[in-house]
Every structure is written in structure tokens, then in C-alpha cells.
Scaffold this motif. Structure first.
Motif, short mmCIF file in Angstrom:
data_model
loop_
_atom_site.label_atom_id
_atom_site.label_comp_id
_atom_site.label_asym_id
_atom_site.label_seq_id
_atom_site.Cartn_x
_atom_site.Cartn_y
_atom_site.Cartn_z
N PRO A 1 -12.33 -9.86 -0.59
CA PRO A 1 -11.89 -11.12 -1.20
C PRO A 1 -12.08 -12.32 -0.28
CG PRO A 1 -10.00 -9.72 -0.66
CD PRO A 1 -11.23 -8.89 -0.48
N ILE A 2 -11.91 -12.13 1.04
CA ILE A 2 -12.09 -13.25 1.96
C ILE A 2 -13.54 -13.73 1.92
CG2 ILE A 2 -12.00 -13.98 4.37
CD1 ILE A 2 -9.73 -11.96 4.78
N ALA A 3 -14.48 -12.77 1.95
CA ALA A 3 -15.90 -13.14 1.92
C ALA A 3 -16.23 -13.90 0.64
CB ALA A 3 -16.76 -11.88 2.03
N THR A 4 -15.66 -13.49 -0.47
CA THR A 4 -15.93 -14.18 -1.73
C THR A 4 -15.48 -15.64 -1.64
OG1 THR A 4 -15.49 -12.11 -2.82
CG2 THR A 4 -15.62 -14.05 -4.22
N VAL A 5 -14.28 -15.84 -1.11
CA VAL A 5 -13.77 -17.21 -1.02
C VAL A 5 -14.58 -18.04 -0.04
CG1 VAL A 5 -11.81 -18.57 -0.25
CG2 VAL A 5 -11.47 -16.65 -1.76
N ILE A 6 -14.98 -17.42 1.08
CA ILE A 6 -15.79 -18.16 2.05
C ILE A 6 -17.13 -18.55 1.42
CG2 ILE A 6 -17.07 -17.97 4.22
CD1 ILE A 6 -14.76 -16.36 5.35
N ALA A 7 -17.75 -17.61 0.70
CA ALA A 7 -19.03 -17.91 0.05
C ALA A 7 -18.87 -19.06 -0.94
CB ALA A 7 -19.56 -16.67 -0.67
N PHE A 8 -17.78 -19.00 -1.68
CA PHE A 8 -17.52 -20.05 -2.64
C PHE A 8 -17.41 -21.41 -1.95
CE2 PHE A 8 -14.56 -22.62 -5.08
CZ PHE A 8 -15.14 -22.58 -6.34
N ASN A 9 -16.70 -21.45 -0.83
CA ASN A 9 -16.52 -22.71 -0.12
C ASN A 9 -17.79 -23.19 0.55
OD1 ASN A 9 -13.72 -23.85 -0.22
ND2 ASN A 9 -13.26 -21.70 0.21
N LEU A 10 -18.59 -22.24 1.05
CA LEU A 10 -19.87 -22.65 1.65
C LEU A 10 -20.78 -23.24 0.59
CD1 LEU A 10 -20.69 -19.81 4.21
CD2 LEU A 10 -19.63 -22.02 4.58
N ALA A 11 -20.77 -22.66 -0.59
CA ALA A 11 -21.58 -23.21 -1.67
C ALA A 11 -21.12 -24.63 -2.00
CB ALA A 11 -21.47 -22.33 -2.91
N TYR A 12 -19.80 -24.80 -1.98
CA TYR A 12 -19.28 -26.15 -2.22
C TYR A 12 -19.79 -27.12 -1.15
CZ TYR A 12 -15.90 -29.88 -1.45
OH TYR A 12 -15.33 -31.09 -1.18
N LEU A 13 -19.87 -26.64 0.11
CA LEU A 13 -20.33 -27.51 1.19
C LEU A 13 -21.77 -27.97 0.97
CD1 LEU A 13 -18.94 -25.87 4.43
CD2 LEU A 13 -18.17 -27.93 3.29
N VAL A 14 -22.56 -27.13 0.30
CA VAL A 14 -23.95 -27.51 0.07
C VAL A 14 -24.08 -28.40 -1.16
CG1 VAL A 14 -26.26 -26.66 -0.44
CG2 VAL A 14 -24.84 -25.49 1.23
N VAL A 15 -23.39 -28.07 -2.23
CA VAL A 15 -23.67 -28.76 -3.50
C VAL A 15 -22.65 -29.82 -3.88
CG1 VAL A 15 -24.77 -26.67 -4.32
CG2 VAL A 15 -22.46 -27.16 -5.02
N GLY A 16 -21.45 -29.79 -3.27
CA GLY A 16 -20.41 -30.64 -3.86
C GLY A 16 -19.86 -31.72 -2.97
N VAL A 17 -20.62 -32.14 -1.94
CA VAL A 17 -20.00 -33.04 -0.99
C VAL A 17 -20.51 -34.48 -1.14
CG1 VAL A 17 -19.56 -31.21 0.64
CG2 VAL A 17 -21.67 -32.48 0.81
N VAL A 18 -20.99 -34.82 -2.34
CA VAL A 18 -21.61 -36.13 -2.50
C VAL A 18 -20.64 -37.26 -2.17
CG1 VAL A 18 -21.19 -36.20 -4.97
CG2 VAL A 18 -23.01 -37.55 -4.01
#
Lengths: 530, 348
Positions: free
Chosen positions: B271-288
Motif C-alpha cells: 500500500p505504501i508503494a501505491t501511494v508513493i506512485a500516486f504522489n509521484l505521478a501527481y508531481l509530474v502531471v499536476g503541479v501547474v
């Protein structure tokens, strides 16, 4: 001249040359009986009197896009003004601080045949950044690029009257016009018309020009960097210039406060006091030609009724709009699109102030009652447009008119709302001459006639005034034209907005141009570091 | 077939389908948007004549299906085509390839994401472990309320507060705070170095300068994402603590720290890896938003820009990159889940 006055004069000269410090100058002036304040003012004036070369000027601008290119046909925003007018580009003419047209890359221009034919002489020995000499062929090619049948240029609108353009020897260009145009040289001072280098009939659109700076690095939507062009016929004062695109107003302010840039444009007026109290900061506040309007389509009900238009013009409190939307940085409009600083501008009588009773009586006389109108607004039209529309609705209520504010999306505003909805908001950047401003937005058949206004007398006056070379007669004609717009037109000119920015007091400058922001786009080669 | 390889192949195949669907959706929604590239570029200055000339030179006068098929044909071969900006110019040197535009932006975005991840992930996991270790104690409570506050504040607010501190530090707070506030705030923040509020980097920016300029955006993003990962670490470890093998470990006489790090954590990775992956994806696509506040030239701003100006080739390429980022990071999270779970790694 007393002995002290003589010595003061010498001291001022020493300051100008940088040989006397502020401290020493002030000491001397105080000893001579001057107050501290006046000594300070004198010092600053003397220190700035002469332009100096050197330094790296960094401008933080609220413009710029990843789609920007150095194709002057697409020039449209604040970065481009500089590119075309005082960075890489050298246009034929320029406008001066009093808004007169003066030769620049052209050595001279002469009308003949009653201003139907214009002869431009090109400066001799001017070279592009790559060393190629500027000839009349480059000028002709540049004009054809903008005016050709497949042209994508927004500058085409200025060249509608050109019948032919021909080179006559290496440094003479002859223009033949459809009708007489006494203001023709103003067209070439526009930022779309830097002279481009032409090879094999094709223009170089990579930022190569004959201007005071050479392009040294460009990342669209991020930054553009320029170096002084020592071979220019009029080199700039700065060694280097950087334009940084900072679209967020707060980020711009912060970048300025942190000392990362020397100048910012489009200051957020809500927080301007913060900038005023910042150290070594001057507010750039120039009353320009840009104005905010509320165009009504005069061929669409109910705005086809001139009495309704008249009543509405009395039903809006423009002073309050200036105070609340522009925070006082502007002037109320009087339904003539000509800025007061423009030649031939008048203020037609009666001045349209806020008079709901008068609006009511006009409506009663015309038999109109229970009016419900929609106005479309979006901040794409101008910053604060929606607020302005809500204020307008409040004002008109007192005159018995109900205004419903329709909030439109910013995206696609100019395609879907402007000139499509019967009443909306719009802005105009202003044009350098009475003729271009009036003909571009109010003459019949103009692509940007956003009120569909067709006034026979107005359309008759324009070409006559355009060809008239006697200033007194022209003034009378333009006064009449403005009166017609004021009385009958659908273009409600709400207010003239100032250009407001912030700049370091380390920057020296002369008087400012009013025909555009950024000292008319000329700040890059006119300003200097003290 | 080994389950890891099977998962990878399955996911990649599904990923390709997803990418295809994304490209169709993006293309048709851009097509449906009112106005086109010419209108967006020329703005108020667009006349029917100039717009037609623009569209002709960009090939936009052809039917959308033809254009999509043509674009797809190029994209599968790795050719994302030319940006509308500068295309149709009169000379070849004005042509801008989409890959040239996206490349540096992509690098910047990954740089910021990596920098943030380097700061945020260790902090989040460490804080989560400590919170689990001292659960319901004062440490747990303080950490929880602080991180929840930062995640509950909008990211631009966090960013502006940091900028205020950075700019105020330089100007003695006189210029940025109301009268009298400056001296009160100063003692608390004067130890912070003068951080740059403007994160404009360019191609030639040296590595360490890039790090220095990106530090404020990275701190902002760290504050935004730490709470999520920290709480997931804490929750998944606490949920394991009721298991019999943990009780066994305790009975063996292991210290609480050893129990958590040696016995609970290895089983909590999925579960930790899933959440980290989710947040890393946010760092790439959602930081406008953070990019805009700090004027950081990342790919988010590029995407917003190109949608606004209807530069379809660039917008489409950005959308594909975003979709691919999500697919790949989720794949990595699943692989970690499999590898750390013997039951999944060695199925019967």
C-alpha cells in the motif's frame, strides 16, 4: 549668476560625469543654503541627465507564450512590442514622446501628389545582424510579406491603402496609395513592421534584424535574451537585455521585490502600495491610449434604437468604474475613442457623466420602459471586466434599466463573444493617429467595426480628413467625426486605463511614450542604468 | 510465465490501449473547443482572411479524421510532428519540432519531481514509522495535525507563504508586511537563507544552480504530498500490528522499533508503494499551479499554454506523456507489491 550658482552648475556637471558622490554634492549644496530635499532632487536630475552605456536590464513581463516566434506577422503582445520596435527590429519610422512620427531606419519620407504617393529614403550603410546591408529590396519584401495575398499578418490592416510598393535604386522606396493619407508614415512605426532580411524573395523570421540588440537566446514562454549590437546605427544603452515571462501578477511583484528583475509591467493595482513602499522603487504610471469599451451592435435590437444608446451613455457612472476597477489609475471616457494625448482629440459636448434622471427622461420620451439588457463580460476583455459589468448594472438600476451580467469564459472570448453578442466588453490598445483609431473600429466595412455602426456622414468625413494636409481643416473634420461617435455611436468608451508598472530608481529615462506600454516599446534602447 | 513478467506485459499492453484512447479523447476535445490556433494567436486581431490563410498553411482545412490518422502514423514511429507555432513559416529554420519544445520542459519537470521525491519520500516514511511507533502520543498528534494542515491548504497558498518569507527576508519585511509586523516576524525566520522566489531556469543553467532555484517549489510540493504518504505508512503499519506474528515478535522480547522496522514494514510495502506512485505521478502531471507561482518552466505550463493557444500537436504529446507517466508509475507500484509479497511472487 552668483558665485554659488556658478559652482553649483559645475558640481552638477561633475555629478553627471559621475565624478562627485551624492554625499559630497549634498554637503556642498547644504552649505550654499539649499534644503536637503532640493539638493537631493538636483542630484538625481544631474545624475540622470546623460545616458550611460552598460549593465544588464532584466524586465519581468506579464506576456509571452510557448507559441511565440520571431515572425512579425504574429506579433501581438508586450514582448513583441519591444522585439519590433527597439530590440532586434528596426522599423522605418518611430513615434516620439509627443506622438509625432520621426524617421528611424528611413532617413526621410516625403509625400507628393497630395499625399497619394510617398517616397522613403533608407539610411545608407545600415547592416543586418549578419552583416548584410539593408536595401530597398528588403523594405519592399517586408511590406509584401505583410500585404501579400496569403498574408497571415495582423499588420495587413494598416496597409489596406497601398496600391503598389516599388524600389527605386538601392535606398529609395516609393509607395502609391489608393487615396491620400497624410498619416501614412505612422503605419511603419507599428511593432509589426521591423524591416526583415529578404533572400530569394523570402523573409528571415529568426529574429534577425537591423535593430539595436542581437538575439542571444530564446526559450518561448520563458525568456528571451539579447546582446547589444555595436554595429547598429543607433545602438542601445544596455550591454544585455533579458525579458522574463512571469504571467502571475504576484510572482512578478515578488520577483521585483527580491531584486531578480529591474522592471515589471502590469502591476496588480490592489497591492501597489506594497511596491510604493519598497526601497529604490518608482511607479511607472503613464496615461496612455488603451481604453475599455462596451460595444453595442447598432443593427441588433434593442441597441438599434439610438435613443436607448443615448440613455445608456448617461446611465453609467464612469468615475466610479475608474475609482473601483482601475483604483484611480485612469480617466473616465466620454465616448470618443481618441485618447486626450492624441493629436486632434477633442472632448465632445455634452460630457457624458452619470445622470440617471436624464437617462430616464430620454427613455420616457422614446417610449421605452421596463428594459432588460444582457451584457457579456470576461476578464479576457480587460482585467476587472466582470466587476465593471456588475457596477454598471448597479448604476443603470437607478435609471430604471435592468442589466443582467453574463459571465463568459476567457478562452475564445474574441471568437465567440466579441462582435457576436449584442453587448459586451472590449479593450483597445489605441492607435497612433486619429485616422487609424477611427477607421479601424468605427468605419463601415472595417473588420473590427465591433458596433456595426454605419453613419453616412462619418464614413464620408474619414477619407477627406485622411487626405487633408492642412491641420486646421483636419482638426475641424475630426472634431465633427468624434461628435458623431459620441452622440450616435454604439461604442460606449468607459475609461482610459493607465499603463502601470514598477521600476528601479537605478534606471534612467526621459519622458515616456504614451502610444504603448513599455515606454511605447522603446524602453530597451532608450533607458539606461544611472 | 513468471508473474512479474506476465504483469508487466499485461500492463504494457493495456497501457498502449489506454494511450490510444487518451489520444482520441484529447484530439476530439481539442477539435470541439471553439476557435482555433489562428484565432488564439491573432486574438482580437483575427480577421476571416488571416485566419483562413493560417488554417490553409497549417493544413487545418482538411477533415479531422485525416489529420488524426496522419498524426497517429507519425506518433507510433516516435515522430510527434511540428508545433503549429512557426509552422507554415516561410523558411525551414522557423519550424519547431514538438520533441524540441517538450524535451527541455520534460527535463525540468522531472528534475523538480525527482528533487521533491528525494526530500519528501524519506521524510514521509520516517515520520510515518515514528508516528506508528509512538501512536496516539504527543509526537503522533503534532505530526498529524501539522501535515494535515499543509495538505489541507491549497498549494498556491503554501507557495505564497514561502515566497513571502523568502522575499521578506531579503527586504527586511518592511515592504511586504503591514506596518509594525516586520520586526515581529523577523526573529523567527532570519536564520533562513535568501531563497530565490523566481525559479526561471533555462537550458544552460548549471546543475547546482538549478537545484538552488528549484528549492522553493520543491519545499512547497513536499509540504503538499508528505501528509498523504506519511498517513498511509502509519495506517498500514498499525493495521499489521494486531497480527499474531507481531505478537510473537513482541513475546520474543524484541523492542518496539525492531518489531516495526523488521517485521511490520516489509509487509506494509504494497500500500505504501501505491501511494508513493500516486504522489509521484501527481508531481509530474499536476503541479501547474506551483509552476505558475514560481515561474518554473515545466511541462504543466506548457500543456495549459498549448491548449489555450490550440497548439494541438504539443497538447497531444503532453497528454500522452501524462498518461504514460501514470501507467508506468502504477506498473512500478504493482511490481513492488508483487515482489514484496511472497504469496504473489510464488503462486501455487
Amino acid at each position: 549668476m552668483t558665485e554659488f550658482e556658478y559652482k553649483l552648475e559645475l558640481a552638477k556637471r561633475a555629478v553627471t560625469k559621475g565624478k562627485l558622490s551624492r554625499r559630497d554634492f549634498t554637503k556642498f549644496a547644504l552649505a550654499g543654503g539649499l534644503t536637503l530635499t532640493s539638493a537631493n532632487t538636483l542630484f538625481i536630475k544631474a545624475a540622470r541627465a546623460e545616458a550611460k552605456q552598460g549593465g544588464h536590464f532584466r524586465a519581468g513581463l506579464g506576456h509571452g507564450n510557448t507559441t511565440d516566434t520571431f515572425d512579425p506577422a504574429t506579433y501581438a503582445h508586450g514582448l513583441n512590442f519591444g522585439w519590433g520596435r527597439s530590440l532586434v527590429g528596426a522599423p522605418l519610422t518611430r513615434t516620439d514622446q509627443k506622438n509625432n512620427v520621426v524617421p528611424y531606419l528611413a532617413e526621410s519620407f516625403e509625400p507628393s501628389d497630395g499625399a497619394k504617393k510617398w517616397v522613403f529614403k533608407i539610411r545608407k550603410g545600415v547592416t543586418f545582424h549578419n552583416g548584410k546591408t539593408v536595401t530597398s529590396d528588403d523594405v519592399v519584401g517586408t511590406i509584401n510579406y505583410h500585404n501579400g495575398p496569403d498574408s497571415k499578418s495582423a499588420g495587413k490592416a494598416y496597409l489596406g491603402g497601398v496600391v503598389s510598393v516599388k524600389a527605386d535604386g538601392p535606398d529609395t522606396v516609393v509607395f502609391e496609395l489608393k487615396g491620400a493619407d497624410a498619416d501614412f508614415p505612422y503605419a511603419f512605426a507599428q511593432y509589426q513592421f521591423p524591416i526583415l532580411s529578404i533572400t530569394d524573395g523570402k523573409p528571415d523570421l529568426t529574429g534577425l534584424g537591423a535593430g539595436p540588440y542581437v538575439l542571444d537566446g530564446f526559450e518561448p514562454g520563458v525568456r528571451a535574451h539579447f546582446k547589444r549590437n555595436p554595429n547598429a546605427f543607433a545602438p542601445g544603452n544596455f550591454d544585455e537585455v533579458t525579458q522574463l515571462t512571469i504571467l502571475d501578477a504576484a510572482a512578478r511583484t515578488n520577483a521585483y521585490l527580491a531584486g531578480e528583475v529591474d522592471y515589471i509591467d502590469k502591476v496588480d493595482l490592489k497591492t501597489i502600495d506594497m511596491l510604493k513602499s519598497a526601497p529604490d522603487t518608482a511607479i511607472y504610471d503613464v496615461s496612455g491610449m488603451q481604453h475599455y469599451t462596451a460595444p453595442m451592435l447598432t443593427d441588433t435590437a434593442p441597441f438599434d434604437n439610438p435613443e436607448l444608446r443615448k440613455a445608456l451613455k448617461w446611465a453609467i457612472n464612469r468615475q466610479e468604474l475608474v475609482d473601483k476597477v482601475l483604483f484611480g489609475y485612469g480617466k473616465p471616457g466620454n465616448d470618443s475613442p481618441l485618447a486626450p494625448s492624441l493629436k486632434f482629440a477633442t472632448s465632445p459636448d455634452p460630457v457624458h457623466t452619470y445622470d440617471p434622471e436624464k437617462a430616464k427622461s430620454i427613455l420616457a420620451k422614446a417610449g421605452l420602459s421596463g428594459l432588460k439588457l444582457d451584457i457579456s463580460a470576461a476578464d479576457a476583455a480587460f482585467a476587472g471586466s466582470v466587476d465593471a459589468a456588475l457596477l454598471m448594472a448597479e448604476h443603470a438600476k437607478a435609471a430604471g434599466i435592468e442589466i443582467n451580467v453574463v459571465r463568459e469564459p476567457n478562452d475564445g472570448y474574441w471568437d465567440n463573444v466579441w462582435i457576436k453578442k449584442p453587448w459586451c466588453h472590449c479593450y483597445w490598445g489605441g492607435r497612433p493617429t486619429a485616422d487609424t483609431m477611427l477607421s479601424v473600429s468605427l468605419s463601415e466595412g472595417a473588420a473590427w467595426n465591433d458596433t456595426h455602426w454605419k453613419n453616412a456622414r462619418f464614413n464620408e468625413i474619414l477619407p477627406i480628413a485622411r487626405g487633408e494636409t492642412d491641420d486646421a481643416k483636419r482638426a475641424a473634420l475630426y472634431a465633427e467625426a468624434q461628435q458623431l461617435v459620441h452622440d450616435d455611436g454604439g461604442q460606449m468608451v468607459l475609461m482610459f486605463a493607465n499603463y502601470v508598472g514598477a521600476m528601479s530608481t537605478k534606471l534612467g529615462h526621459g519622458d515616456f511614450n504614451s502610444d504603448n506600454d513599455f515606454d511605447g516599446g522603446y524602453m530597451y534602447d532608450r533607458w539606461w542604468f544611472v | 510465465m513468471h508473474p512479474v513478467i506476465r504483469t508487466v506485459l499485461q500492463r504494457l499492453g493495456l497501457g498502449l490501449l489506454t494511450l490510444f484512447a487518451v489520444s482520441v479523447i484529447i484530439f476530439s476535445s481539442l477539435e470541439l473547443l471553439p476557435g482555433g490556433f489562428a484565432e488564439a494567436i491573432l486574438g482580437q486581431g483575427a480577421t476571416p482572411e488571416t485566419v483562413a490563410a493560417f488554417n490553409k498553411s497549417l493544413g487545418l482545412d482538411r477533415p479531422p479524421v485525416t489529420r488524426y490518422v496522419e498524426w497517429l502514423g507519425g506518433a507510433v514511429q516516435g515522430d510527434f510532428g511540428k508545433s503549429f507555432a512557426g509552422a507554415g513559416g516561410w523558411r525551414e529554420e522557423n519550424v519547431r519540432f514538438v520533441s524540441d519544445i517538450i524535451g527541455p520542459r520534460f527535463y525540468n519537470t522531472f528534475f523538480l519531481a525527482a528533487l521533491t521525491a528525494l526530500i519528501a519520500v524519506p521524510i514521509a516514511i520516517a515520520l510515518g514509522l515514528f508516528a506508528a511507533l509512538y501512536r496516539n502520543g504527543w509526537f503522533d498528534r503534532i505530526i498529524n495535525s501539522v501535515t494535515l494542515t499543509t495538505i489541507a491548504s491549497p498549494e498556491f497558498f503554501v507557495a505564497y507563504v514561502l515566497v513571502l518569507i523568502a522575499v521578506g527576508n531579503k527586504n527586511g519585511f518592511a515592504a511586504v508586511l503591514p506596518d509594525g509586523w516586520g520586526p515581529m516576524v523577523k526573529p523567527f525566520v532570519s536564520w533562513i537563507p535568501d531563497l530565490p522566489p523566481l525559479a526561471t531556469v533555462s537550458k544552460g543553467t548549471p546543475f547546482w544552480e538549478h537545484v538552488w532555484k528549484a528549492i522553493l517549489p520543491a519545499i512547497t510540493l513536499t509540504l503538499v504530498i508528505v501528509a498523504h504518504m506519511m498517513r498511509m505508512t502509519r495506517a498500514s503499519i498499525i493495521s499489521l500490528l494486531a497480527n499474531p506474528y507481531i505478537e510473537m515478535a513482541k513475546l520474543k522480547g524484541l523492542s518496539p522499533r525492531q518489531v516495526i522496522v523488521r517485521h511490520a514494514l516489509p509487509n506494509a510495502w504494497a500500500p505504501i508503494a501505491t501511494v508513493i506512485a500516486f504522489n509521484l505521478a501527481y508531481l509530474v502531471v499536476g503541479v501547474v499551479v506551483v509552476e505558475v507561482v514560481f515561474t518554473y518552466p515545466g511541462i504543466g505550463q506548457l500543456m495549459v499554454d498549448s491548449v489555450g493557444s490550440r497548439d494541438m500537436p504539443v497538447a497531444q504529446a503532453c497528454a500522452l506523456i501524462f498518461a504514460a507517466t501514470y501507467i508506468l508509475l502504477n506498473l512500478v507500484a504493482d511490481i513492488i507489491a508483487i515482489v514484496t509479497n511472497p504469496r504473489l511472487l510464488h503462486p501455487k
